[in-house]
Every structure is written in C-alpha cells, then in structure tokens.
Design a protein around this motif. Sequence first.
Motif, PDB file in Angstrom:
ATOM      1  N   ASP A 152       9.064  20.897 -19.975  1.00 28.41           N
ATOM      2  CA  ASP A 152       8.451  22.136 -20.425  1.00 28.41           C
ATOM      3  C   ASP A 152       9.484  23.074 -21.039  1.00 28.41           C
ATOM      4  O   ASP A 152       9.176  23.852 -21.940  1.00 28.41           O
ATOM      5  N   ARG A 153      10.702  23.022 -20.533  1.00 28.73           N
ATOM      6  CA  ARG A 153      11.762  23.914 -21.010  1.00 28.73           C
ATOM      7  C   ARG A 153      12.694  23.248 -22.003  1.00 28.73           C
ATOM      8  O   ARG A 153      13.631  23.869 -22.485  1.00 28.73           O
ATOM      9  N   VAL A 194       2.310  -1.402   1.994  1.00 30.68           N
ATOM     10  CA  VAL A 194       1.520  -0.176   1.866  1.00 30.68           C
ATOM     11  C   VAL A 194       2.391   1.042   2.115  1.00 30.68           C
ATOM     12  O   VAL A 194       2.310   2.048   1.398  1.00 30.68           O
ATOM     13  N   ASP A 237       1.338  -4.302   5.536  1.00 24.97           N
ATOM     14  CA  ASP A 237       1.577  -2.956   6.043  1.00 24.97           C
ATOM     15  C   ASP A 237       2.870  -2.371   5.527  1.00 24.97           C
ATOM     16  O   ASP A 237       2.921  -1.205   5.132  1.00 24.97           O
ATOM     17  N   LEU A 275       2.960   4.048  -0.428  1.00 24.34           N
ATOM     18  CA  LEU A 275       2.642   5.444  -0.104  1.00 24.34           C
ATOM     19  C   LEU A 275       3.853   6.334  -0.341  1.00 24.34           C
ATOM     20  O   LEU A 275       3.754   7.397  -0.961  1.00 24.34           O
ATOM     21  N   MET A 298     -13.378 -13.430  13.681  1.00 25.00           N
ATOM     22  CA  MET A 298     -13.040 -12.641  12.497  1.00 25.00           C
ATOM     23  C   MET A 298     -11.637 -12.997  12.045  1.00 25.00           C
ATOM     24  O   MET A 298     -10.716 -13.003  12.833  1.00 25.00           O
ATOM     25  N   PRO A 299     -11.536 -13.358  10.779  1.00 25.65           N
ATOM     26  CA  PRO A 299     -10.217 -13.773  10.297  1.00 25.65           C
ATOM     27  C   PRO A 299      -9.323 -12.557  10.029  1.00 25.65           C
ATOM     28  O   PRO A 299      -9.814 -11.454   9.815  1.00 25.65           O
ATOM     29  N   GLN A 300      -8.065 -12.833  10.059  1.00 21.40           N
ATOM     30  CA  GLN A 300      -7.088 -11.824   9.640  1.00 21.40           C
ATOM     31  C   GLN A 300      -7.173 -11.742   8.109  1.00 21.40           C
ATOM     32  O   GLN A 300      -6.933 -12.737   7.433  1.00 21.40           O
ATOM     33  N   ILE A 301      -7.586 -10.620   7.593  1.00 20.66           N
ATOM     34  CA  ILE A 301      -7.814 -10.549   6.133  1.00 20.66           C
ATOM     35  C   ILE A 301      -6.498 -10.396   5.391  1.00 20.66           C
ATOM     36  O   ILE A 301      -6.281 -10.995   4.341  1.00 20.66           O
ATOM     37  N   PHE A 302      -5.621  -9.584   5.951  1.00 26.06           N
ATOM     38  CA  PHE A 302      -4.405  -9.239   5.213  1.00 26.06           C
ATOM     39  C   PHE A 302      -3.181  -9.903   5.843  1.00 26.06           C
ATOM     40  O   PHE A 302      -3.126 -10.114   7.054  1.00 26.06           O
ATOM     41  N   HIS A 303      -2.238 -10.167   5.015  1.00 24.86           N
ATOM     42  CA  HIS A 303      -1.013 -10.788   5.467  1.00 24.86           C
ATOM     43  C   HIS A 303      -0.176  -9.792   6.251  1.00 24.86           C
ATOM     44  O   HIS A 303      -0.300  -8.573   6.075  1.00 24.86           O
ATOM     45  N   ARG A 304       0.662 -10.333   7.091  1.00 26.94           N
ATOM     46  CA  ARG A 304       1.518  -9.522   7.930  1.00 26.94           C
ATOM     47  C   ARG A 304       2.347  -8.515   7.127  1.00 26.94           C
ATOM     48  O   ARG A 304       2.655  -7.419   7.588  1.00 26.94           O
TER      49      ARG A 304
END
Lengths: 220, 466, 176, 349
Positions: free
Chosen positions: A35-36, A13, A10, A17, A1-7
Amino acid sequence: MPQIFHRRTDGLVRILLASGGLAIVALAVVAYFIDRSPYLTGQGAVPEQPVPFSHQHHVAGLGIDCRYCHTGVEKSPFAGLPDTHTCMSCHSQLWTNAQMLAPVRDSLERDIPLRWIRVHKLADFVYFNHRVHVTNGIGCESCHGRVDRMPLMRQAAPLTMQWCLDCHRNPGPSLRPPGQITAMGIEPASEARAATSGHTLLKQYAIHTNRLTECITCHR
Amino acid sequence: MAENPQENLLPADLTHASMTERIAGLVLAPRSRGRWLLAFLVSAVLALLFVLCLVIVFATGVGLFGINIPVAWGFPIVNTIWWIGIAHAGTLISAVLLLTRQPWRAPVARLAEAMAMFAIVCAGFYAIVHLGRPQLMHFLLPYPNTMGLWPQWRSPLVWDFFAISTYFVFTLGFLYFSLLPDFATLRDRARSRWQQIFYGVLALGWRNSALHWARYEQANGVLAAVAAPIVVSVTGIISLDLAVSLVPGFHFPIFPPYFVAGALFSGFATVALLAVVTRSFYGLQDLITRRHLDYLGRMMLLFGLIVNYSYSQEIFTAWYSGDIYMRAVYLDRWTGPYAPAWWAMIFCNVVLLQFLWFRRVRRSPWALFALAITSNVGMWLERYQILFTSTHADFIPANWRTPLPTVWDGLLALASLGLFAFFLLAFVRLAPVVSMHDMRSAIHRREEQRKEQQQEQQKKQREDGE
Amino acid sequence: MTVGESGHHGLIARFDSGDKLLAATRRLRAAGHHRLDAHAPFPVPGLAEVLEYREYGIPRIALLAATITAGIAFLMQWYSAVIDYPIVVGGKPLNSWPAFLPVTFKVGIFNAVMATAITMLVKNRLPRFHHPLFDEKEFSESSTDGFFLVVHSDEPGAAEELLQRCGARSVRELQP
Amino acid sequence: MKPDRLLLGGIALLALAAAATLLVGQLAASTWLAAVLVWGSLPLGALPILMVHGLTGGRWGEQGRPLLLAVLATLPLLVAALLPLLLGLPALFAWTLPAEELSHLVRNKLAYLNPTFFILRTLAYCALWLWLAYLLSARRARGEGMHAGGLVLWLLAVTFFSFDWFMSLEPEFYSDVYGLMLGANMVAAAFAWILLLGAREMEAAARRDIANIWLGVLLSWVLFAYSQYIVVWSANLPDEILWYIHRSAGVWRPVSVVSFGLFFLLPFLILLSGHAKGRPGWLMLAAASCLLGHVLQIGWLLLPAFDHDGLWQLLLLCLLTALSGALFFALYRRRHRDQGRAAREVRYG
C-alpha cells in the motif's frame, strides 16, 4: 467403523492450521507495505516526456528561477507548464539545430502545444491550490524535491493523503521565509529551531492550524 | 396448554435408533430425488442469474437501479433489511428457545439456523451492493491506511458493517456448532468412501465423549446467550441508518424495537413456511407436528402485534409532534403515489394477521403457509414504503420524484430468492434437516419424564394400598 | 490415549442406556479407576460431573474476551476521533460516546463468539481425525444408541470384571 | 371481597393529600405526582407479568403470583392519588395555558391535549386497569384470549398514559418509544419488588427463571432508552433535544448517571453471573438497587419539566415517596398475609 483418516492426518492438519494463520499475518504485512510502496504511490516514477527536459541543467546549471517557466504558481491554483514560446525565448538562439529539440520547433511551426506529461498528479477529488501554498511559506522543494538534481523530472513524494496530512497537521517546520520559496537545498530545520522559527512564521503568514485538517480544506 | 407438552410433540414410538436412521437416511440415501433435482436446477439457474446481475451491477454501477436523488437508497437497502429480518427468527428460535428450554425447539431449530445462514448471505450481498462503490468496502474497517483516515464512528453505515459482519460470523459459527455432532453421526453411518471423507472432515473427529458434550453444551449456552443481544442489535443498528437522520418518516425513536419485531415477524413466518414445505416434502409430519406450527403461528402473532403497535405509535406521533412535515409524510403515505404499497402492507400485516388469533388457522399447514407468504410480502412492502415515501418528497418541492423500480431491481430481487433457495436446497441434500442430537436429547428427556410418572404412580398406588 | 504399563491398551464396554452408563461410571470411579472416558449419543445429564468435569471456563473466557476487546474498541474509537484526527462532525462533541457504543458492543460480542468457539475446540482437542477408538467396529453406534465406557487401568482384569457386573452388553480390549 | 378498611382509609388519605398538594402549588403537586407514580408503577408493572404467566404458564409465575397479586391490590391507591390531580391540571400542565400563549407546535396538538379529553382518557385508563386487576385477582381469567387481549389493552393504556402524564409535561417533546420504555421500567420495577420481598421463599429453579426474565426486561428497557437517546442525540432537533438538556442540567446530570447505574447497570452485572443468580442475597441486592434507581428514574423523567431547584425537588421526592410508600407498604403487607393464609388454607384444607 473403519479408521477413515491416516495417522498422519492430524499432524498435517496442525501444520495447515498454523500456516494458514501465518499466511493471514503475512498477507496483512505484505498488504501494508504494498500500500505504501512506490508501485502504488508512483513515488520515483519518471514519465517519458516529449522532450527530455533536464531540470538539473536549467535550474542548477543555468540558475533559472522556477517561476520563469511555471508562471502561474503564485497567482493561480495551477503552477502551469511552459508553452512553446517560453522554450523558444532561448532556444530560438541556442541549440537551434539540436535533434533533441525537434519537437519544440515542430510545435512552434504547426502551432500545436507540446504535450508535457504531468509528474505530480493528484486525484480529481483533491482541491490543490499552488498559490495558497507558495504564498504562505511552502517551498517548491517541500513537495517536488531537489529538482535541481533531477536530469529527468521524477515524482519526489508519495502524494498520499497521509503525506498531505503530515504537513497540514504540523506545518510549522516546513515553512520558509518569503524570499526562500523557490530556493533549493534548504536544510530541514532542526526540531528545536523549527519550533521557534516555525512559530514566528506561522504568525507571519497568519496560518490557523485548527482548520487545516478539515475535509473541506482539500475536498470541495 | 396441555399438561405434558413433551408427549404430544414427539411420536410415541420414536427411539434414538429409528430417529437417527430416518433423518440420516434423508441425507445418505435419499429416495425422492426427482423433485429435489428439479427444484435445485431451477434455483441454480436463478442463482447464476444473481451472480450475473451482481457482476453487471458492479461493473456498471448502482445507477441501474430505480434510484436517484431524492430517493437515493431504494431496493438494495429494502432487501438488506428484509433478508436480515428473515435471518433473525432463525437465530432467535434456535438460541432463545434453547435458553428457555422450550420443548418444541428441536425439530425446527436446524431449519431455522440454515435459513438464518442463507438469508444473511443474501442480506450481505445486498449490503455490499447498496454501498454504491463495493470495491471500497474495506474503507469501513479501521486499518492503518495511506490516507491517515479512520472510519467515521458516528456514522450508522460503519455500525452496519460491524453489525452485519458480526452477525454473519455468529450465524456461521452457531450453525456449524449445531451441525458438528450431526456430521459425526453421518460420518459414522456413511458407507461410501466419499461420504466418509466428506463428513469425516466436517466432523473434526468428534467422538461423542461426555467431556466433549459438556464443553459443547457450555459453549452452546454462551452462544445462545449472546444470540438475543445480537439479534436485537443488528436490526436495531440497521434501523438507526434511517432513524438517526432528520428525514420525517425515518426519524422515529421506536425504530430499533419496531424493526426487531418486524424482523422476527417475517422471520417466524419464513420458518413456518419452510416447516410446512419440509414436513410435507420429507414426510416429517410426525416430527414437525401441528403443535409446532401452532407455536410458530403464535410467535408470528406476537411479533406481528408489536409491529401493529409500532404502526399505531408512528401514526399517532406523526400527528402528535405537531410538525407539519411529519404530518405531510403520513398524508402522503395514505394518498400519495405509493399509497397502494401502504394499504397493501396494512392489509397483509394488520388485517390478515388477525386470523392467527384462531387456533384452527395456526394449526392448518396451508393456512399458515399462505399467511407466512402474505406476512413476508407485507414486511417487504413495509420497508419499501418507509424508504420511498419518506424521501421521494423532500423539503424542496422541485426535487420531488416518484422513482419506480427498474428491471434490474426486479431481476436481482427475484434472483436473490433463487440464491436463497439454491443454498437451502443444497443444504438439505448435504446436511440433516432435523438436528439429530437435539432430537436424541428430547427423546431422552421424554423417557425420563415417563419414568418419573411411572414412579409417581407406583408411589401413589403403594400409598393408596396402605 | 496412552498405552498402559502392562502393554494393555484399555477396555471398551458397551451399555444399553445412559442410566447404566452413568451407574457404571460411578462404580468404576468409586473402585479407583480414574482414567475413564464415556461416550454417548447425547449429553447424558450428570455424566460429565461424574467424570470430574469441573470447568466453568468457557463463559468466563467469553466474558473476558468480550470485555477486553470491547474496551479496546472503545479506546480505538476514542483515540481516532479525539486524538488522532479530531474533526467536528454534525456539531457533535469529539468524544461522541453514545455513537461509539454500537461498534464497542459489536466488537465485544464478536470476540465472545470467537473465544467461545475456539475454546470449545481447543479444550476438546479437536480437530483430531485419527483416533484409536475409530478402529473399534461398534464404536460408530455411539452416535445412535450405543453408550460406551473406555477404561484404562493397570489391572485390566479387575476392571473387566467390574464392567461385566455393571451390566455391560460387551467388553472388549482396544486395538493398539 | 369484603370492604377493606385499610384500603378505604388509604384511598381517602391519598385523595386528601393529593388535593392538599394541589393547593400548595406546582412544586408540591409535581413532586407528589412523581412519588405516587413511583409506587403506582409497581401494580401497573405487575399486571402484564400476571397476564404473560397466564399465557405461558410455568413454575416461576406460580411462585410469584401471591406477591404480584398483593402488589396489584395497591392499584386503587394510585387511582385515588391521581384523580384529585385532575381537578388541578393547570398547576401541572403547560398546555392548559390560553392558546395564544402556546407555541404553534403545541397549538397543533390541542385537539388531543385539552382538559376534557385528558380527564376522560385518564378515567378510561384507570377503569381498564382496575377491571384487569379485578379479573386477574378474582381468578376468573383463565382463558388465553383474556390474557392476550389484556396485554394488548395494557400496553396501549400504559403508552397513552405515559404520553399524557409524563410526556405532555413538556408539550413540545414527542417520542414514540416512550410508552415501551416506561412500560419496561414498570415491569422491571415490579420484578425487583417481588424478588426483594420474596427471593428467600421461592424455589431455586423458579427464582432463577424469574431472575432471567427480569434480566430480559431490563435489557429491553436499555434498548428502548438507548433507542430514544441515540435517535434524539443524533438528530439534535430543538423540539426533542431540549428534553435531554433539561435532564442533564444541574443536579439532574448526576441523577441520570446514578439512576442508570442503580436501575440497570448494577442489577445487570449481578445477573450476569450465574452464581449470583442462584443466591437470594445477591438477587435482593440487585432488586434493592433497581428499586432505588426506579425512584430516581421516575423523578428524572418527571421533575426536570418544572422550573424549580432540582435539589429541593429531589429531597421532596424522597420525603413524599417515603410517606406514600408507608401506606402502600401497609396495604401490600396486609394483602400478602391474606394471600398466604388463603394459600395455606387451600393447601392444608
């Protein structure tokens, strides 16, 4: 299984967030202030009038009483805007050729009233009665501001419901003796004095504060 | 009841690998694209129609609907309650069956959760429409506003807002939670780069670690434990919209439990309907077996009977109250202009329901399918007649009207079905229709049981030998 | 995953069943290997406990979040209806507590759900898109029928031998 | 079944006591009714538990079965105590007054609330319950149909029983969730009873299951009770709200709070903890609290309908509950022992 995302994904992300959270907070803060802000309340707006009438000149300079032009203020819900004849009672004699007053003369000639633009405009679902306020100790200045310092009429108050309620919940400090209703430049009473003089005035005007914040007082 | 339920609920030769292969294959390399595409296109057109109707209704106002004083509520609230009800069984199947460790849960749970999610989207739209002035929806939130006002906490409308939004967030969270390990499975099996990225993002880097699983199960347990109170309180609160009023026909204390039972009745009917369609569409007859249908039919019967009990209580109390207005409402329901709706409801929900007592009916996919449809129709009619018969003839005879639905009522209702189908079809294309990790656990449990049985047999043989 | 002192990145062993994985994990722990992680396609009963999973935190955090926020919700309703804008509606008392309960309940539930979901993700350190394990070719089988045990040890040789003895189908060194 | 001397003696005693209280007057009769229904709720609550177990199966039901059957055996006592009261309906029920003295609302219901129909109905409920109890304890009921149908009949009977013997004490009041509420109350009390007396002997897993089901029943009860309260409270209609006003006057106000706390809140808080749910001691505490709350709850539902001093009613209720409870408990113990012996005989042959 390949590493999908680059280091680096994270870290990215986490930044996304965190900034998303911050953006929500920032949005709430911005919304609170927008509003005021005058942008939404219209406070400080100066609508263009058919004639650039100066309250400063007429009130402070000439000392004309508010009720001279706003004749209904003590008798009806609506304070009333002056008709052409009221203007003409002076301006048929004074400044009869002034270019500025051409619309007034035109109005008289063609018998079409001047279209004054209302500055302090409440929503249609608000029942506001000038007579009740003016005859119960609320001065013109309380809502319309220092009219005697306005070369052109400007919306002095935000006119939000919160602003109405501020006074309805605690009308004491805003009350004036009957003689000073139309007076300008009355200093707001200090807290201590407001408590005493406000209280006597509340009695004098027989104002029952417990009913002032009921829905039906303003929304009928 | 059979002695060993696990044995019949799972095909004997099913292994972790073959099951995962099959279910993931439905998503990653689907075979029967033609029928799906056709259905998807039809539902997409209807979903567009829904958006169009919604825009027109928002721009014009709710006057488009067949509502007027005294029937001020009409279709939007009828459909809100109906869709919420459908959503409920989804939550309940998934959560309560998880808590009570029901072995028949695994293959139908995902369908139920997805159905709950999209039903609540439809319900949410209708809830917003029924406000009349959707642009002022934020007034229901307590926030520091320039009016110096707070929401009216004594109003069921405010309760509704909190109930539906909580339910929405819960359903979304619960569905995503159940999907998370399955997204990881799809990510691991995806071959194309786009699929890898798509499922990779959704899987959040899930690694099937034992500690992940432990926390996951704990969190799922908590979510499942709060699910039942949520289900009961959401429809309970919505029913209070009607029940706390003074309107005869609305004002019944039994409404909260009665609406909950009705919601679960129509919800289980919808799960049964989707299960029948899915198993025949994807050829999953061995995973969603006739025994699963039997269980779904039993649940329909159970909640249907509670609904019937509530009907009897309402009718009896209307008479027993001695109140002439309460009695008049019932006479009007039986003989008035909306009487056909009432009798049709009784036919669907009471008469046809009794067929579910028969095992053969519950186990026959197409009989169950038909009953699921009639039950949903019946439950819709129930809400319809409650809303219309109770208010159309109020205390002042001069007010009496008999409003009928307009073309907009009908279009929006039809289009909302399309919207539901659209979401559901998109979902089954992008996510597994059967929860793979739940199935793997179920297979594991079956193997454990087999081992235990073998050991017991060996022990017995040894003892006999001695 | 940290890199061992000897420049060793850890071992990954594959087993054929949950039982074998469970037994191997037990044995490695008994042999003094404590930096272990097990990966299985479903929650293998008992596995987390062997890995010293001693957290009962999520239900407690959820309950705490629910109680506190429900309390805040009730106080907010009470404050706004009794103190800030007292107004009599429908002849009901200002403190209409029976009518405040639905919102109180809902707010509590809402926050229990949020707390549960967030705690689960945070404690699991998710999202984490890049992980050395994803470089392992076979690791994708952990979501079908592969049962993996990852060992970080100062004595990789001994650990590898032990893994082999536990019946591992394959033992490999992790890529850096 | 052999004629059971204790049972027969108990029936005779209860019938005598019921007849005697009727002669004493309303205060005694109403409190007697409440005390009997406190105990009568237990067998009535045990019926549906046995039938649900018949439908779903499960270890929990097998563990609870001997206890539930022993509780069920006390059902004849309830019937014996109720039937003499039928002779003196005027002492209890306001709707037995001449029609012209009744409000027009009550006059509208006289087709239902009249002595003849009332007596017939009560006889029918008793017959149904005894029949169901007989079927269940004789182990004849094996089919699912009987259990499902029995549940339906039980619910309908309990509903109309609650309308007759509880609700019609204040004939203006009506609430269609009353039957469900009382039914849930009875089932919860029955669960509390078997947990209080049997928690120590049960297998841990089965005990936990029973505790969970009990929690579910308690939560249902809260839903039903709150539904009725919020709907009546919000509408504030005179026919309905008076029922709550009577129940929040004088001593009944603290009773309502305390009975809620004991019957629901304390058991709920205990059951919330997974740890406590595994311990027999905690479960027995919860069960004891629930049963105490149940006594107050039944008193609270029935007694404020009568215009007496609440404190006296409460004291009398406690006294009569203890007195009738002794008989109930004696019969229960006897049955339970027999059950145990039978079970041991089956197991060890």
